[in-house]
Design a protein around this motif. Sequence first.
Motif, PDB file in Angstrom:
ATOM      1  N   MET A   1       0.834  -1.196   0.000  1.00 32.65           N
ATOM      2  CA  MET A   1       0.000   0.000   0.000  1.00 32.65           C
ATOM      3  C   MET A   1       0.872   1.251   0.000  1.00 32.65           C
ATOM      4  N   LEU A   2       1.860   1.294   0.868  1.00 36.53           N
ATOM      5  CA  LEU A   2       2.705   2.486   0.982  1.00 36.53           C
ATOM      6  C   LEU A   2       3.565   2.686  -0.260  1.00 36.53           C
ATOM      7  N   SER A   3       4.112   1.596  -0.793  1.00 37.32           N
ATOM      8  CA  SER A   3       4.983   1.741  -1.969  1.00 37.32           C
ATOM      9  C   SER A   3       4.196   2.183  -3.195  1.00 37.32           C
ATOM     10  N   SER A   4       2.930   1.856  -3.271  1.00 34.87           N
ATOM     11  CA  SER A   4       2.138   2.235  -4.427  1.00 34.87           C
ATOM     12  C   SER A   4       1.543   3.636  -4.296  1.00 34.87           C
ATOM     13  N   GLY A   5       1.560   4.185  -3.087  1.00 32.37           N
ATOM     14  CA  GLY A   5       0.956   5.492  -2.867  1.00 32.37           C
ATOM     15  C   GLY A   5      -0.550   5.431  -2.650  1.00 32.37           C
ATOM     16  N   ARG A   6      -1.134   4.232  -2.661  1.00 34.69           N
ATOM     17  CA  ARG A   6      -2.574   4.095  -2.458  1.00 34.69           C
ATOM     18  C   ARG A   6      -3.000   4.550  -1.068  1.00 34.69           C
ATOM     19  N   TYR A   7      -2.054   4.587  -0.122  1.00 33.19           N
ATOM     20  CA  TYR A   7      -2.404   4.991   1.242  1.00 33.19           C
ATOM     21  C   TYR A   7      -2.881   6.438   1.303  1.00 33.19           C
ATOM     22  N   LEU A   8      -2.554   7.225   0.273  1.00 32.99           N
ATOM     23  CA  LEU A   8      -3.025   8.611   0.220  1.00 32.99           C
ATOM     24  C   LEU A   8      -4.462   8.703  -0.276  1.00 32.99           C
ATOM     25  N   GLU A   9      -4.928   7.633  -0.929  1.00 37.21           N
ATOM     26  CA  GLU A   9      -6.270   7.636  -1.504  1.00 37.21           C
ATOM     27  C   GLU A   9      -7.248   6.729  -0.750  1.00 37.21           C
ATOM     28  N   TYR A  10      -6.732   5.674  -0.117  1.00 41.30           N
ATOM     29  CA  TYR A  10      -7.589   4.679   0.528  1.00 41.30           C
ATOM     30  C   TYR A  10      -7.157   4.412   1.962  1.00 41.30           C
ATOM     31  N   GLY A  11      -8.123   4.065   2.781  1.00 43.54           N
ATOM     32  CA  GLY A  11      -7.834   3.456   4.066  1.00 43.54           C
ATOM     33  C   GLY A  11      -7.690   1.959   3.825  1.00 43.54           C
ATOM     34  N   GLU A  12      -7.428   1.226   4.868  1.00 41.94           N
ATOM     35  CA  GLU A  12      -7.229  -0.213   4.723  1.00 41.94           C
ATOM     36  C   GLU A  12      -7.802  -0.894   5.961  1.00 41.94           C
ATOM     37  N   LEU A  13      -8.577  -1.942   5.752  1.00 36.69           N
ATOM     38  CA  LEU A  13      -9.164  -2.685   6.858  1.00 36.69           C
ATOM     39  C   LEU A  13      -8.833  -4.154   6.687  1.00 36.69           C
ATOM     40  N   ASP A  14      -8.097  -4.702   7.642  1.00 36.19           N
ATOM     41  CA  ASP A  14      -7.828  -6.143   7.668  1.00 36.19           C
ATOM     42  C   ASP A  14      -9.004  -6.789   8.357  1.00 36.19           C
ATOM     43  N   TYR A  15      -9.958  -7.214   7.556  1.00 40.00           N
ATOM     44  CA  TYR A  15     -11.202  -7.747   8.086  1.00 40.00           C
ATOM     45  C   TYR A  15     -11.637  -8.888   7.216  1.00 40.00           C
ATOM     46  N   PRO A  16     -12.063  -9.958   7.755  1.00 36.98           N
ATOM     47  CA  PRO A  16     -12.051 -10.318   9.172  1.00 36.98           C
ATOM     48  C   PRO A  16     -10.791 -11.089   9.514  1.00 36.98           C
TER      49      PRO A  16
ATOM     50  N   ASP B   1      -9.679  -6.564  14.792  1.00 33.28           N
ATOM     51  CA  ASP B   1      -9.284  -6.331  13.421  1.00 33.28           C
ATOM     52  C   ASP B   1      -8.363  -5.109  13.382  1.00 33.28           C
ATOM     53  N   SER B   2      -7.776  -4.851  12.234  1.00 33.89           N
ATOM     54  CA  SER B   2      -6.855  -3.726  12.104  1.00 33.89           C
ATOM     55  C   SER B   2      -7.366  -2.753  11.057  1.00 33.89           C
ATOM     56  N   TYR B   3      -7.179  -1.471  11.346  1.00 33.96           N
ATOM     57  CA  TYR B   3      -7.647  -0.415  10.456  1.00 33.96           C
ATOM     58  C   TYR B   3      -6.557   0.634  10.317  1.00 33.96           C
ATOM     59  N   ARG B   4      -6.351   1.091   9.071  1.00 31.33           N
ATOM     60  CA  ARG B   4      -5.404   2.154   8.798  1.00 31.33           C
ATOM     61  C   ARG B   4      -6.162   3.242   8.067  1.00 31.33           C
ATOM     62  N   GLU B   5      -6.207   4.417   8.666  1.00 26.88           N
ATOM     63  CA  GLU B   5      -6.891   5.552   8.039  1.00 26.88           C
ATOM     64  C   GLU B   5      -6.155   5.992   6.786  1.00 26.88           C
ATOM     65  N   LYS B   6      -6.896   6.591   5.870  1.00 27.10           N
ATOM     66  CA  LYS B   6      -6.296   7.165   4.662  1.00 27.10           C
ATOM     67  C   LYS B   6      -5.226   8.172   5.080  1.00 27.10           C
ATOM     68  N   GLY B   7      -4.053   8.049   4.484  1.00 27.73           N
ATOM     69  CA  GLY B   7      -2.958   8.967   4.770  1.00 27.73           C
ATOM     70  C   GLY B   7      -2.079   8.547   5.928  1.00 27.73           C
ATOM     71  N   SER B   8      -2.517   7.581   6.709  1.00 31.25           N
ATOM     72  CA  SER B   8      -1.726   7.114   7.852  1.00 31.25           C
ATOM     73  C   SER B   8      -0.848   5.947   7.429  1.00 31.25           C
ATOM     74  N   THR B   9       0.262   5.779   8.128  1.00 28.59           N
ATOM     75  CA  THR B   9       1.137   4.638   7.846  1.00 28.59           C
ATOM     76  C   THR B   9       1.039   3.573   8.928  1.00 28.59           C
TER      77      THR B   9
ATOM     78  N   LYS C   1     -12.894   5.873   1.388  1.00 31.09           N
ATOM     79  CA  LYS C   1     -12.768   4.628   0.653  1.00 31.09           C
ATOM     80  C   LYS C   1     -11.754   3.750   1.370  1.00 31.09           C
ATOM     81  N   VAL C   2     -12.066   2.467   1.463  1.00 27.75           N
ATOM     82  CA  VAL C   2     -11.126   1.534   2.078  1.00 27.75           C
ATOM     83  C   VAL C   2     -10.948   0.320   1.180  1.00 27.75           C
TER      84      VAL C   2
END
Length: 166
Positions: A36-51, A56-64, A112-113
Amino acid sequence: MAAGIDIDITPEERAREIQRYEEEKEAQKRKLSEEMLSSGRYLEYGELDYPIESIDSYREKGSTTFEDVEFLYRENDIRYFSRIKFNPRKEMMLYQEDGQWYCQTAGQEPEKVLLSEWANDNEKEWRHFEIDKRTYLKRAIRERLEVPHFVEVPDDIDESKIERYK
């Protein structure tokens, strides 16, 4: 009779298996985050490791960094979570709109996640562990689990039996 199943596992072997499982889970999280970080998608999307499990784990958009969120219940195709890092905890909803997944934390705009590949490919499979609000509250009463302050209790459930987070 359990043909072919070894139930004579030692505590040391069990501990090694649990450790191996936790390491694989962490490696998968790191792999997804690094991609996610290497592609730059973290600036556009959040990420949810679910289930995964109960946490579970959640990363807000823009956060590392990831934070823990707890799945609570599912109602009308919306999944409700508790964001643990906030004091008091905040409600977060996961829902799908026009094929895109969104997370929205109470008081914030939806974002968006992206879900893990497994979650995207197996949505029908992960529904089996999701419970509705009534089941969640009944289990909380039975198992004396604490319920976040934002979960509304229906009239037919005795709220005095509900333990709330302080």
